[in-house]
Design a protein around this motif. Structure first.
Motif, PDB file in Angstrom:
ATOM      1  N   GLU A 171       2.301   1.782  -3.499  1.00 17.52           N
ATOM      2  CA  GLU A 171       1.265   2.193  -4.450  1.00 17.52           C
ATOM      3  C   GLU A 171       0.881   3.664  -4.220  1.00 17.52           C
ATOM      4  O   GLU A 171       0.695   4.425  -5.177  1.00 17.52           O
ATOM      5  CB  GLU A 171       0.031   1.279  -4.330  1.00 17.52           C
ATOM      6  N   LYS A 172       0.817   4.074  -2.958  1.00 17.18           N
ATOM      7  CA  LYS A 172       0.461   5.469  -2.643  1.00 17.18           C
ATOM      8  C   LYS A 172       1.497   6.424  -3.254  1.00 17.18           C
ATOM      9  O   LYS A 172       1.155   7.449  -3.848  1.00 17.18           O
ATOM     10  CB  LYS A 172       0.415   5.633  -1.117  1.00 17.18           C
TER      11      LYS A 172
ATOM     12  N   PRO B  43       0.825  -1.218   0.000  1.00 21.44           N
ATOM     13  CA  PRO B  43       0.000   0.000   0.000  1.00 21.44           C
ATOM     14  C   PRO B  43       0.859   1.268   0.000  1.00 21.44           C
ATOM     15  O   PRO B  43       0.534   2.251  -0.670  1.00 21.44           O
ATOM     16  CB  PRO B  43      -0.812  -0.115   1.288  1.00 21.44           C
TER      17      PRO B  43
END
Ligand code: BGC
Length: 269
Positions: free
Chosen positions: A215-216, A212
């Motif tokens: 991806e951020k 995550p």
């Protein structure tokens, strides 16, 4: 799906995984017979898996092993495909890889491998495709063009990329090769274009999206705020291979959620 590519034969290089497999599935769904090219014995099972999926959906094709950086193997692949299918209508010059390193630490082997597959491989395949397109000419029942080549480029044909000089150089090279051959063979009704993918979820860049946090960070580069999927590229390839894009020649279609809009400038500069 509309069978826009019915009766046409397409070679997709590097189709055992990633973007190539998505393009093979999309072209097959549009009615093309697909040649799922894979580079080494180690990738044969993956290529067969892609073909099984295609056949399961009612599509047709074969798998074919060929290292696109080897002239004799490329010449043989085209000869074998022409023997089996009668001709080649579409080439998707997709095979490519990354061998990343800081520039001052980059080995000649890393440089040569990336240029050999990404750029020389596209040269060798495009040359054989053009020879076949010139030999066959236009078959109006199949397409308005005598043949179509789609080069898989990248946003990095225009965006410099620290730590990836070999890869960016290969993609910049693809851009000028694509445009030069588009100009040279347009009078023969051969269309040559590129797709410039941005960040697409595939094994080549998994570390950029598989947590995550990663991806951020990646999404900061993508105004449209999602990471792409191979189906995004497959749809673009079907359009560029079909007569719907008959007046499109010598261009790069960026499929990147706006990565080439330089989003850093939305709050700076
Ligand atoms: C590279 C990926 C990268 C993307 C956007 C592609 O050409 O292969 O690793 O995520 O460009 O930077």
């Amino acid at each position: 799906m509309d069978q826009k590519l019915k009766g046409q034969t397409a070679i997709i290089t590097g189709a055992s995984s990633g973007i190539g497999s998505g393009v093979a599935r999309a072209l097959a769904a549009a009615g093309a017979s697909v040649v799922v090219n894979y580079p080494t014995a180690a990738t044969e099972a993956a290529a067969s898996g892609v073909l099984e999926e295609i056949k399961g959906q009612g599509g047709a094709g074969i798998v074919y092993q060929c290292d696109v950086s080897k002239e004799s193997e490329v010449v043989k692949m085209f000869a074998d495909v022409v023997k089996q299918f009668g001709t080649v209508d579409i080439l998707v010059n997709n095979a490519g890889l990354q061998r990343d390193a800081s520039f001052h630490e980059m080995s000649l082997e890393q440089w040569n491998m990336v240029l050999g597959i990404n750029l020389t491989g596209q040269f060798l395949c495009a040359r054989e495709a053009i020879r076949e397109f010139l030999r066959r000419g236009i078959v109006p029942a199949r397409s308005k063009a005598a043949g179509k080549i789609i080069c898989m480029s990248s946003v990095h044909e225009v965006i410099p990329w620290a730590g990836h000089a070999n890869y960016a150089a290969s993609k910049g090279g693809i851009m000028m090769m694509m445009k030069s051959i588009a100009q040279e063979y347009a009078p023969h009704k051969i269309r040559v274009n590129s797709i410039g993918p941005g960040a697409i979820k595939t094994p080549i860049n998994h570390q950029a999206w598989d947590t995550p946090e990663a991806e951020k960070k990646l999404l900061e580069l993508i105004p449209y705020n999602r990471v792409g999927v191979v189906e995004d590229i497959g749809a673009a390839a079907v359009w560029l291979a079909s007569d719907d894009s008959d007046y499109v020649n010598g261009t790069t279609l960026f499929v990147d959620g706006g990565m080439t809009l330089y989003p850093g400038f939305s709050t700076n500069g």
